[in-house]
Design an enzyme around this catalytic site. Structure first.
Site, PDB file in Angstrom:
ATOM      1  N   HIS A 179       0.817  -1.215   0.000  1.00  0.00           N
ATOM      2  CA  HIS A 179       0.000   0.000   0.000  1.00  0.00           C
ATOM      3  C   HIS A 179       0.852   1.267   0.000  1.00  0.00           C
ATOM      4  CE1 HIS A 179      -3.468   2.554   0.802  1.00  0.00           C
ATOM      5  NE2 HIS A 179      -2.775   3.148   1.752  1.00  0.00           N
ATOM      6  N   ASP A 180       2.038   1.204   0.602  1.00  0.00           N
ATOM      7  CA  ASP A 180       2.872   2.402   0.720  1.00  0.00           C
ATOM      8  C   ASP A 180       4.298   2.088   0.260  1.00  0.00           C
ATOM      9  OD1 ASP A 180       3.635   4.973   1.310  1.00  0.00           O
ATOM     10  OD2 ASP A 180       3.893   4.627   3.457  1.00  0.00           O
ATOM     11  N   LEU A 181       4.419   1.693  -0.991  1.00  0.00           N
ATOM     12  CA  LEU A 181       5.741   1.381  -1.536  1.00  0.00           C
ATOM     13  C   LEU A 181       6.503   2.683  -1.754  1.00  0.00           C
ATOM     14  CD1 LEU A 181       7.634  -0.858  -2.528  1.00  0.00           C
ATOM     15  CD2 LEU A 181       6.693  -0.514  -4.821  1.00  0.00           C
TER      16      LEU A 181
END
Length: 251
Positions: A179-181
């Site tokens: 989700h938060d690469l």
């Protein structure tokens, strides 16, 4: 309740308003207190910390079998504007749907696939009426730094950039959505091995038709590099570096 999966044994512990789930193959003397930073502080076992939405704690200790462990303890905090109001409370709609349980399960799945991600040790959910708070204990990647720290000091070779791209491709190939690469959630160890961390709100996506999320993941990563480039006085990242990363991803 015990559950055996492959050679791993998982146990559930309930204590007051807290429900914990832990991996008995990785921890032989589990205590609910191990999900509290104060417990490790009292044991003089805190080896460091990192600041994000909240404080991430690094702890090290030897268990009753004299086996040494290096772990990461993270509390779940909300982001964005709502996080300034609610901070660390989430609506409770079942234990398996909590942020901690979902990330724990995803880490287990990735470990089974031998993907370079932390091992899940334990999680805790504290239910308070219709809401809950949660914590996660996972393994620490040894001798590793995130890419922001690395690129603030050193220039990476094209081979390492390609390896970063190839590693992300492995996760995407198995349907792992991060989700938060971003550049903080990619680690590089002292042997230039690549790891991904922090899979809060990550998902397993196996629909072969929908691949748009992969492009969105990569676009988010590129924006994070550019953000650090504009923010930091020294940050070794160029268009050629990104191209090398994408070469590894597309190979």
């Amino acid at each position: 309740m015990n559950q055996t999966i492959s050679n791993e044994k998982f146990s559930k512990v309930e204590q007051g308003k807290s429900t914990c789930f832990f991996n008995e193959t990785l921890i032989n003397d589990f205590s609910v207190d191990m999900l509290n930073p104060s417990y490790w502080q009292q044991q003089n076992a805190v080896t460091g910390s990192a600041q994000g939405r909240g404080t991430t704690w690094f702890v090290a200790y030897s268990d009753s079998n004299n086996i040494k462990h290096d772990w990461v303890l993270r509390h779940y905090y909300r982001g964005g504007l709502i996080g300034k109001i609610i901070n660390d409370s989430y609506w409770f709609s079942g234990l398996e749907k909590t942020r901690a349980a979902c990330e724990f399960a995803l880490l287990r799945h990735m470990n089974a696939l031998q993907l370079p991600a932390p091992e899940p040790i334990a999680y805790r959910v504290i239910q308070q009426g219709l809401t809950y708070r949660a914590d996660l204990l996972s393994s620490r990647i040894q001798h590793a730094q995130d890419l922001v720290a690395v690129l603030s000091e050193n220039v990476l070779t094209n081979d390492v950039w390609r390896r970063i791209g190839a590693t992300i491709k492995r996760f995407h190939h198995h349907g792992i959505y991060h989700h938060d690469l971003n550049s903080h959630n990619i680690l590089l160890d002292d042997k230039d091995q690549v790891f991904l961390i922090d899979f809060d709100r990550g998902e397993l996506r196996t629909n072969p038709v929908n691949t748009q999320w992969k492009q969105e993941n990569m676009a988010r990563l590129q924006r994070s590099f550019l953000k650090e480039l504009n923010k930091l006085a020294q940050f070794y990242f160029t268009d050629d570096n990104w191209q090398a990363l994408m070469n590894g991803y597309l190979a």
